[in-house]
Scaffold this active site. Structure first.
Site, PDB file in Angstrom:
ATOM      1  CB  CYS A   3      -0.944  -0.039   1.321  1.00 19.46           C
ATOM      2  SG  CYS A   3      -1.177   1.681   1.178  1.00 19.46           S
TER       3      CYS A   3
ATOM      4  CG  ASN B  51      -4.482  -6.000  -4.140  1.00 22.12           C
ATOM      5  OD1 ASN B  51      -4.093  -5.204  -4.189  1.00 22.12           O
ATOM      6  ND2 ASN B  51      -6.015  -5.701  -4.517  1.00 22.12           N
TER       7      ASN B  51
HETATM    8 MG    MG Z   1      -6.971  -2.537  -4.990  1.00 26.55          MG
END
Ligand code: MG
Ligand code: HMG
Length: 308
Positions: A246, A255
């Site tokens: 992220c 994810n």
């Molecule tokens: Mg995504």
């Protein structure tokens, strides 16, 4: 006890790899898509036609599309999958059409700051672009999926109003996408938030047209899937190995991992059409190419217990 089929949309080659600092070659990215097809995955987002200045990891997506389509038409891949690509604007759509795309995804944000930072325009401007894209798609018989990102929280603005998400979900479906994927882009959602959003959303749009896209940044992705299943959602996005990270939380997992999702679904009696053991092998192969351990719990555990 069979409970029915769940549609899993594999976003690892796009949403996963776009967030990884290691850039893979076209050959490795194509091999990843082909290996995923061989596991029985039926819906795979292979890349994006975005600016290579903005996202160099996705450069040359046209070569991946052409290679995978060619192998599928020559039956060099034993299975078939529906391959899609992400497009942000008309230029991206033109490139996708030129590469022979049969399925594209458009993406809007639920917060203005994220829209600006992600695609350099306001939400309103993004919808004007999408109108043009959908028109082009119709005349080329291309399917269009929609995404709404930052639906549970924005890295710049914090809380996001459910009313905004509902309005945009309705709007993007009316524009002509066949399905809208609601994204917890920064992995902040909890099951209570999911419950509240879906119970309101279903008054406005059919949950048959809704997919959920969770990130596991704070470890709540599978709990959120469970809550969404309870509310009737039957489509989930996930990324092989949990690829992705992220960009707004360094070191955080990205994810929801496809193999973690599929282990839970199969264990609950749902079918997905995916061979979990093969998927774990692909995840391990990916881990060796990324030269790091991927966040997926299932791949780290290694084996699928036969008694579950
Ligand atoms: Mg995504
Ligand atoms: P811009 O700089 O505003 O673009 O970027 P522009 O229209 O001003 O054009 C500038 C230059 O870029 C021009 O080239 C264009 O031709 C070129 P120059 O004349 O300078 O040589 N250009 C393009 N090149 C290739 N492909 C294109 C394209 N468009 C223009 N499509 C732009 C606007 C949208 C291109 C840029 O902001 C961009 O690429 N953004 C994409 C960023 C991205 O991929 N983010 C990740 C998406 S994932 C997500 O949002 C969430 C999701 O995963 C769900 C979730 O997790 O919640 C879906």
């Amino acid at each position: 006890m069979a409970k029915g089929k769940i549609k899993v949309v594999e976003v690892g080659p796009r949403d996963g790899l776009q967030n990884e600092s290691r850039q893979l070659s076209v050959s490795l990215r194509s091999q990843l898509v082909e290996k995923l097809v061989a596991t029985g995955e039926q819906f795979i987002e292979a890349g994006s036609f975005v600016s290579p200045q903005w996202v160099p990891q996705m450069a040359e997506t046209e070569k991946i599309l052409k290679r995978v389509y060619k192998k599928q038409s020559e039956r060099k891949i034993s299975r078939r999958a529906d391959i899609s690509v992400l497009v942000p604007n008309v230029k991206g759509m033109e490139l996708a059409i030129r590469a022979g795309a049969k399925h594209v995804a458009i993406f809007a944000a639920c917060s203005e700051s994220f829209s600006k930072r992600n695609i350099n325009c306001t939400i309103e401007e993004s919808f004007q672009r999408f109108e043009a894209i959908v028109k082009m798609a119709r005349s080329h018989r291309i399917k269009v999926r929609g995404y709404l990102s930052t639906a549970f929280g924005c890295p710049y603005e914090g809380a996001v109003s459910k009313a905004v998400v509902m309005h945009l979900a309705d709007r993007i479906l009316k524009l002509g996408v066949y399905e809208v994927s609601i994204g917890d882009t920064i992995g902040v959602a909890t099951p209570l938030q999911v419950e509240k959003l879906l119970s309101q959303l279903e008054r406005r749009v059919s949950l048959k047209k809704v997919a959920m896209h969770f990130h596991d940044t704070r470890g709540t992705a599978l709990a959120n899937v469970l809550k969404s299943l309870e509310r009737g959602v039957r489509t989930f996005d996930a990324s092989i190995g949990g690829l992705g990270g992220c960009p707004y939380a360094s070191g955080a997992s990205g994810n929801l991992s496809t193999e973690d999702l599929i282990y839970m679904l199969h264990g609950m009696g749902y079918s997905t059409g995916v061979d979990l053991k093969k998927l774990i092998q692909v995840s391990r192969w990916m881990s060796s190419k990324m030269q790091k351990t991927l966040p997926s719990k299932m791949s780290q555990a290694g084996s699928v217990p036969d008694y579950i």
